[in-house]
Design a protein around this motif. Structure first.
Motif, PDB file in Angstrom:
ATOM      1  N   SER A  66       0.838  -1.195   0.000  1.00  0.00           N
ATOM      2  CA  SER A  66       0.000   0.000   0.000  1.00  0.00           C
ATOM      3  C   SER A  66       0.876   1.249   0.000  1.00  0.00           C
ATOM      4  O   SER A  66       2.027   1.218   0.465  1.00  0.00           O
ATOM      5  CB  SER A  66      -0.929   0.017   1.219  1.00  0.00           C
ATOM      6  N   LEU A  67       0.330   2.344  -0.509  1.00  0.00           N
ATOM      7  CA  LEU A  67       1.031   3.608  -0.573  1.00  0.00           C
ATOM      8  C   LEU A  67       0.104   4.690  -0.033  1.00  0.00           C
ATOM      9  O   LEU A  67      -1.015   4.855  -0.528  1.00  0.00           O
ATOM     10  CB  LEU A  67       1.436   3.919  -2.019  1.00  0.00           C
ATOM     11  N   THR A  68       0.542   5.404   0.993  1.00  0.00           N
ATOM     12  CA  THR A  68      -0.285   6.424   1.622  1.00  0.00           C
ATOM     13  C   THR A  68       0.518   7.707   1.805  1.00  0.00           C
ATOM     14  O   THR A  68       1.759   7.665   1.887  1.00  0.00           O
ATOM     15  CB  THR A  68      -0.798   5.954   3.005  1.00  0.00           C
ATOM     16  N   VAL A 107       5.678  10.084   1.015  1.00  0.00           N
ATOM     17  CA  VAL A 107       4.701   9.002   0.874  1.00  0.00           C
ATOM     18  C   VAL A 107       5.261   7.794   1.609  1.00  0.00           C
ATOM     19  O   VAL A 107       6.491   7.637   1.741  1.00  0.00           O
ATOM     20  CB  VAL A 107       4.413   8.651  -0.598  1.00  0.00           C
ATOM     21  N   LEU A 117       5.374   3.720   1.820  1.00  0.00           N
ATOM     22  CA  LEU A 117       5.135   2.416   1.202  1.00  0.00           C
ATOM     23  C   LEU A 117       5.157   1.369   2.297  1.00  0.00           C
ATOM     24  O   LEU A 117       6.113   1.289   3.075  1.00  0.00           O
ATOM     25  CB  LEU A 117       6.216   2.115   0.160  1.00  0.00           C
ATOM     26  N   ALA A 166       6.465   9.167  -5.633  1.00  0.00           N
ATOM     27  CA  ALA A 166       5.135   8.550  -5.533  1.00  0.00           C
ATOM     28  C   ALA A 166       4.740   7.823  -6.806  1.00  0.00           C
ATOM     29  O   ALA A 166       4.204   6.716  -6.765  1.00  0.00           O
ATOM     30  CB  ALA A 166       4.096   9.605  -5.160  1.00  0.00           C
ATOM     31  N   ALA A 167       4.998   8.438  -7.960  1.00  0.00           N
ATOM     32  CA  ALA A 167       4.606   7.817  -9.230  1.00  0.00           C
ATOM     33  C   ALA A 167       5.347   6.501  -9.450  1.00  0.00           C
ATOM     34  O   ALA A 167       4.752   5.490  -9.860  1.00  0.00           O
ATOM     35  CB  ALA A 167       4.863   8.783 -10.382  1.00  0.00           C
ATOM     36  N   THR A 179       3.983   3.887  -7.023  1.00  0.00           N
ATOM     37  CA  THR A 179       2.657   3.431  -7.442  1.00  0.00           C
ATOM     38  C   THR A 179       2.761   2.407  -8.559  1.00  0.00           C
ATOM     39  O   THR A 179       2.099   1.356  -8.542  1.00  0.00           O
ATOM     40  CB  THR A 179       1.795   4.619  -7.890  1.00  0.00           C
ATOM     41  N   ALA A 180       3.598   2.706  -9.543  1.00  0.00           N
ATOM     42  CA  ALA A 180       3.773   1.783 -10.673  1.00  0.00           C
ATOM     43  C   ALA A 180       4.342   0.450 -10.207  1.00  0.00           C
ATOM     44  O   ALA A 180       3.916  -0.625 -10.665  1.00  0.00           O
ATOM     45  CB  ALA A 180       4.688   2.416 -11.719  1.00  0.00           C
ATOM     46  N   THR A 221       4.072  -0.946  -7.132  1.00  0.00           N
ATOM     47  CA  THR A 221       3.092  -1.720  -6.359  1.00  0.00           C
ATOM     48  C   THR A 221       2.070  -2.384  -7.276  1.00  0.00           C
ATOM     49  O   THR A 221       1.670  -3.528  -7.030  1.00  0.00           O
ATOM     50  CB  THR A 221       2.374  -0.822  -5.337  1.00  0.00           C
ATOM     51  N   GLU A 222       1.661  -1.696  -8.321  1.00  0.00           N
ATOM     52  CA  GLU A 222       0.704  -2.292  -9.260  1.00  0.00           C
ATOM     53  C   GLU A 222       1.326  -3.453 -10.013  1.00  0.00           C
ATOM     54  O   GLU A 222       0.677  -4.481 -10.235  1.00  0.00           O
ATOM     55  CB  GLU A 222       0.203  -1.226 -10.239  1.00  0.00           C
ATOM     56  N   ARG A 237       1.738  -6.702  -7.533  1.00  0.00           N
ATOM     57  CA  ARG A 237       0.594  -7.345  -6.878  1.00  0.00           C
ATOM     58  C   ARG A 237       0.334  -8.773  -7.373  1.00  0.00           C
ATOM     59  O   ARG A 237       0.023  -9.658  -6.562  1.00  0.00           O
ATOM     60  CB  ARG A 237      -0.647  -6.479  -7.019  1.00  0.00           C
TER      61      ARG A 237
END
Length: 282
Positions: free
Chosen positions: A50-52, A59, A61, A96-97, A100-101, A103-104, A107
């Motif tokens: 997760s990223l918050t 951010v 992770l 962040a970008a 995000t990439a 983590t996607e 998964r």
């Protein structure tokens, strides 16, 4: 994959099947992280990412370890403070970008949320030494030894004398953080043992300020727990007899052997259940 995320106090290097977490060393780095140095985490040992948003344009992770996958987290049992979480990485906001990439993309490689069948993450290897308030504890991979302190140990422990416990005698490990009252490391004996306070239990050592800190005691507890899970069933228990049982019966026998090997069943309990299952299958 070859991707790298450099954050505050740690660098995560992503490979095809695992992530290597390298903790920075320094006076501002958590002592637990200094003690761990680096850890390789297989993706199958994780159930989520997760990223918050964090503080001050950062951010965060977070990787979520599967239950039963990491002996360090199993020993900690939720007692670690968030800032000490080895699965937490604080990143500059401009990453962040990229995060995000990643983590996607990762998964699909992660493990399921259910409990792992065995430990998947390595912990510090023996020999290990821990200086607690009332004893000096040592673990050589097969034996845990307690040598009582003249000034810290209770009269009960002095009367019991220095202790040595073989892995075959142990059913589990109980760690209570030294950052609060009642901090201790207790060996859970397979025969049950006495249910006494840790300062009077010869199978336990107690912590105090400067004695048995998290960065020393938690890796010690995790190493013992990992060795317990890895050990094979006791040789004195004969293997289950062969039969033409259906697949369901085979699964039950396999699960029974795993419980016994992990120290969750005594020899007598294992033998009784094994024979009952074999009789039902026959």
């Amino acid at each position: 994959m070859g991707d790298v995320l450099a954050g505050n106090h740690a660098v995560w290097e992503f490979d095809s099947d695992s992530v290597l977490i390298r903790f920075a060393r320094g006076i501002r780095t958590r002592r637990l992280w200094n003690a761990l140095g680096q850890r390789r985490i297989p993706y199958e040992a994780l159930s989520g990412l997760s990223l918050t948003p964090g503080k001050r344009d950062t951010v965060v992770l977070r990787a979520v370890p599967r239950p039963g996958a990491d002996p360090l987290m199993e020993a900690a049992d939720g007692q670690l403070k968030e800032v000490c979480d080895p699965y937490r990485l604080v990143l500059p906001g401009d990453r962040a970008a990229q995060a995000t990439a990643l983590t996607e993309a990762l998964r699909p490689a992660l493990g399921p949320a259910r409990e792992a069948p065995s430990f998947l993450v390595e912990v510090p290897e023996p020999p290990l030494v821990l200086k607690a308030y009332d004893a000096r504890a040592a673990f050589d991979g097969s034996t845990v030894g307690f040598r009582w302190s003249r000034t810290g140990a209770s009269s009960t422990k002095w009367k019991a004398g220095d202790r040595e416990y073989q892995l075959a005698e142990l059913g589990g490990v109980e760690w209570c953080t030294p950052e609060g009252p009642g901090g201790h490391l207790r060996l859970r004996l397979r025969d049950g043992g006495a249910d006494t306070a840790p300062d009077h239990d010869p199978a336990a050592v107690v912590f105090a300020l400067g004695y048995g800190a998290v960065h020393e005691s938690l890796p010690f507890a995790a190493a013992v727990l990992s060795a317990l899970r890895a050990r094979t069933p006791v040789a004195s228990v004969p293997p289950a007899r062969q039969s033409s049982e259906p697949a369901e019966g085979s699964d039950r026998m396999r699960h029974l052997s795993e419980l016994h090997g992990a120290g969750l069943l005594t020899d007598a309990e294992y033998a009784a259940l094994r024979d009952r299952f074999a009789a039902e299958a026959g």
